[in-house]
Design a protein around this motif. Structure first.
Motif, PDB file in Angstrom:
ATOM      1  N   HIS A   1       0.600  -1.262  -0.032  1.00 50.85           N
ATOM      2  CA  HIS A   1      -0.049  -0.096  -0.059  1.00 50.85           C
ATOM      3  C   HIS A   1       0.795   1.235  -0.096  1.00 50.85           C
ATOM      4  O   HIS A   1       0.334   2.110   0.058  1.00 50.85           O
ATOM      5  N   ARG A   2       2.146   1.143  -0.101  1.00 50.15           N
ATOM      6  CA  ARG A   2       3.027   2.317   0.008  1.00 50.15           C
ATOM      7  C   ARG A   2       4.187   2.243  -0.752  1.00 50.15           C
ATOM      8  O   ARG A   2       4.638   1.016  -1.093  1.00 50.15           O
TER       9      ARG A   2
ATOM     10  N   ASN B   1       1.868   4.181  -5.838  1.00 56.63           N
ATOM     11  CA  ASN B   1       1.562   3.924  -4.178  1.00 56.63           C
ATOM     12  C   ASN B   1       2.299   5.387  -3.576  1.00 56.63           C
ATOM     13  O   ASN B   1       2.666   4.865  -2.573  1.00 56.63           O
TER      14      ASN B   1
END
Lengths: 375, 410
Positions: A22-23, A59
């Motif tokens: 997610h990043r 992301n």
């Protein structure tokens, strides 16, 4: 010296499983209160480079949320300051627009912004390798050597002589000129060699023309497409860095790097120059009756009622009564309820571990629990 | 002026007081800049209340030892007070024409800054002081002020009637209209104590500030002069009852108590309150490190600390180092102190940047105590060194370095 910093917020070679789902790599939480980008950005700020661009690929929302306008790094400036360069598309572009085929293409697509900077030199850096250095020293040597490109290398990592996979190994002559390079594919064969930590100094005007040139040859990789291809024509120099290095491209690397900060000698090196980060105005840590904390790093905003050993506890974590946490990393705002047992576990942000759960990983393969999970 | 905007209400924060009852704690800093609660300073409370209540223009009136306070407030950024229109302003006394004067009293301090207030052309002015710990929504108080059509609204707190004689007491009618104001009455008629928080309709306040300045017999103080004068003239003055936590931290004992209140779950002072954060200027400290031999009980410890000893019922500020075998209990340890191995600190307030030597003992109590009594609080002043092995008795106030030869005795 009038310098522009360019950071690649991602790296192609990482495998951090759920942690980078997610990043982007550079916004990965680190050492309890930081993100990896803090260490990288602080290098620039501590070197008096106050014009910094971050090139992102995907992301990047958590990164943008973290750096904001750059206030906490003293990078909200009339001249220069912080800029986040995001991928974009336009009708004239091919379909893969934004999905850069390499760092050269990423630079090329963002040349409109780079060109605008008044800086004379550029310091490029990646995100997977953490170190603390004053870039002014590299620029000084770059000028003294009359170099076209200066690449920073190291020969060791935390005392180990093993070269991490995926990094670039330089072949230098006695004068320090880089004649050839290759990507490292094997960790065991190559020992005590010069490998690049991702920092490169180059004159901005030269960078502009080399990028345009490489693009016309469809060469998209900076090391192979520019440095290796033009090694005979350009004066490419190495600069040896001898401080600490943390190379983070796997979950075990990540765990090891965090845990290394429990060692005072390492922590002193890591915090020798200031590291800036986003301010959260959290309250101090509340240690309740019955808690037991040993050899751990704890960030503000936590409430600790259980037992914590050899662990890194980030901001705003709650640890319930009777919980026992060992050799683990707990990220922001996660809640570990009563009587939970964790050993060699990485809990990402906003995780809830319910009462009496037990999670046990191993040093070589820590359990990773994804952001927002409920166990 | 193009760089101001009209504001409905602005705040004036009286931060010039010396706080002489705090002794060595305020010998180098003004009272509002005294550290509180593990990471804050007293002034963070009124400043954060303002910002959280939507009051974004605050004049901070300084006079006594302003250096640390000024640099702490800086451009107001930590409180979100670096604004395009308004923000935080430090207002020291200044020279007009050929002469200037110090702030003679609280009312005179506001009088001297009438021009600042007029710049924002506010309808209401909120007067605050920098020596109380509380969380309060001033906007609700303003709504009350408007609803009552008041000229002045004074925030009050119900206190036990036997303690009321220590405060300014408001005697009110059933609708909270104030008919009498008594400063520290021996026989209080009411238990509503003034909290030192006032909202004035600006046109009224301005009129009375000018009158007060013309009166040569006035001591130019709100409580003594301006409020009684307004009441005598029949102005509409109302009491606004506040029921939350509020504490005047003007003395060593009350400062220690308020700090201990944070550790007491039964006290309604919740600082971990995300929608109503108390902001502060943060230094750049790494997270705290807790060592192999540390023992922590019911304590608040923050960034930059490294703890290797025992910490019990204590508030430890940023950057404090506690050595092996050291024991800190029932104490407040302010920023950047070093407590060396084996030292004992009990029932003490240790000001910023103090070094307590190896095996020293701060707060040694020899008195026989009653059941609910605690030993007297010892205080160590800022930047001092207490040498190894020195014993400082309970209740002592240390204002100079103590070397091992001249051990202080009770």
């Amino acid at each position: 010296m009038n310098t522009l910093g360019i950071i690649f917020s991602y790296t192609e070679r990482e495998n951090l499983r759920e942690l980078t789902k997610h990043r982007t790599l550079s916004s990965l939480p680190f050492a309890g209160k930081y993100r990896m980008i803090d260490v990288i950005l602080s290098n620039y700020v501590n070197s008096d480079v106050t014009d910094v661009s971050i090139i992102t690929k995907d992301n990047y929302h958590s990164l943008m949320d973290h750096v904001g306008a750059g206030k906490e790094w003293d990078l909200t400036r009339n001249k220069g300051g912080l800029r986040v360069l995001t991928p974009y598309s336009s009708p004239e572009m091919p379909v893969h627009a934004g999905m850069y085929r390499g760092d050269v293409e990423a630079l090329s697509r963002n040349m409109h912004s780079i060109r605008r900077s008044m800086a004379e030199y550029v310091v490029l850096s990646g995100s997977g390798t953490l170190y603390s250095m004053d870039y002014r020293d590299v620029i000084e040597k770059h000028v003294a050597d009359n170099a076209d490109i200066t690449a920073v290398y190291t020969r060791s990592m935390n005392g180990s002589k093993i070269v991490p996979p995926g990094v670039v190994i330089f072949d230098m002559d006695e004068s320090g000129r880089i004649k050839d390079l290759k990507y490292n594919t094997n960790t065991t064969d190559e020992q005590d060699v010069a490998w690049g930590i991702g920092a490169v100094v180059i004159k901005k005007s030269l960078l502009e023309s080399l990028v345009a040139d490489a693009m016309s040859y469809q060469e998209y990789d900076f090391y192979e497409g520019i440095m290796k291809r033009l090694a005979n024509n350009l004066n490419i120099r190495g600069y040896e860095y001898t401080g600490y290095v943390m190379e983070i491209s796997s979950v075990t690397d990540y765990m090891k790097a965090n845990m290394s900060l429990l060692d005072k000698e390492m922590a002193d090196k890591f915090y020798a120059a200031p590291i800036y980060t986003k301010i959260k105005d959290s309250v101090p840590v509340q240690y309740c009756d019955g808690c037991s904390v040993k050899n751990s790093i704890v960030a503000d905003g936590c409430k600790i009622e259980g037992t914590v050993e050899n662990s890194i506890i980030s901001r705003g974590v709650r640890i319930g009564k009777g919980a026992v946490i060992k050799n683990s990393i707990i990220m922001q705002n996660t809640e570990v309820m009563a009587n939970v047992v964790l050993d060699h576990v990485i809990l990402d942000k906003d995780v809830i571990v319910r009462e009496n759960r037990q999670l046990v990983g191993h040093e070589t393969y820590p359990v990773v629990v994804e952001k927002l999970s409920i166990v | 002026m193009g760089f101001t905007k009209n504001k409905e209400m602005i705040a004036m924060l009286l931060a010039g007081g010396q706080g002489s009852r705090m002794g060595v704690l305020t010998s180098r800093v003004a009272k509002p800049a005294v550290p509180f609660g593990g990471k804050w300073r007293i002034i963070d409370f009124p400043l954060s209340n303002c910002v959280n209540s939507g009051v974004d223009t605050i004049g901070v009136l300084t006079q006594y030892q302003p250096l640390e306070l000024n640099s702490y407030i800086g451009n107001g950024q930590p409180w979100d007070l670096d604004r395009l229109y308004g923000g935080a302003f430090i207002l020291p006394p200044y020279v007009r024409g050929k002469e200037g004067e110090w702030y003679k009293g609280t009312a005179n301090a506001i009088y001297q800054n009438i021009n600042f207030i007029e710049m924002y052309d506010p309808e209401y002015v909120l007067i605050l002081s920098g020596d109380h710990i509380y969380k309060m929504n001033y906007n609700m108080m303003l709504e009350y002020h408007k609803e009552k059509g008041a000229d002045c609204t004074i925030a009050v707190m119900p206190v036990p009637i036997e303690e009321a004689s220590r405060f300014g007491v408001m005697n009110t009618e059933a609708d909270m209209k104030i008919y009498e104001f008594e400063e520290k009455p021996p026989q209080p008629k009411s238990n509503l104590a003034s909290m030192g928080i006032y909202i004035f309709t600006w046109s009224k306040l301005k009129e009375y500030l000018i009158k007060d300045e013309e009166n040569v017999n006035s001591s130019n103080d709100f409580g003594h002069d301006v409020l009684p004068a307004m009441l005598n003239d029949g102005n509409k003055m109302y009491a606004y009852e506040y029921k939350g936590y509020w504490k005047d931290v003007g003395t060593v004992e009350s400062l220690w108590e308020a700090n201990m209140d944070i550790l007491d779950a039964t006290v309604p002072l919740n600082l971990n309150d995300p929608p109503w954060k108390v902001y502060s200027r943060n230094n750049n400290y790494p997270p705290q490190f807790i060592g192999e031999d540390a023992v922590l009980k019911n304590s608040s410890v923050t960034e930059g600390c490294s703890i290797h000893g025992t910490v019990e019922n204590s508030i430890v500020f940023p950057g404090v180092k506690v050595g092996k075998g050291a024991v800190i209990s029932n104490s407040v340890i302010m920023p950047d102190c070093v407590i060396e191995d084996g030292a004992v600190v009990e029932y003490a307030i240790v000001a910023a940047n103090v070094k307590i030597g190896k095996d020293a003992h701060i707060g040694q109590n020899k008195k026989v105590l009653k059941a609910d009594e605690h030993p007297e609080i010892s205080v160590i002043g800022q930047d001092l060194t207490v040498a190894a092995g020195v014993i400082v008795p309970a209740g002592a106030v240390v204002s100079e370095n103590i070397t091992s030869e001249e051990k202080e005795e009770a």
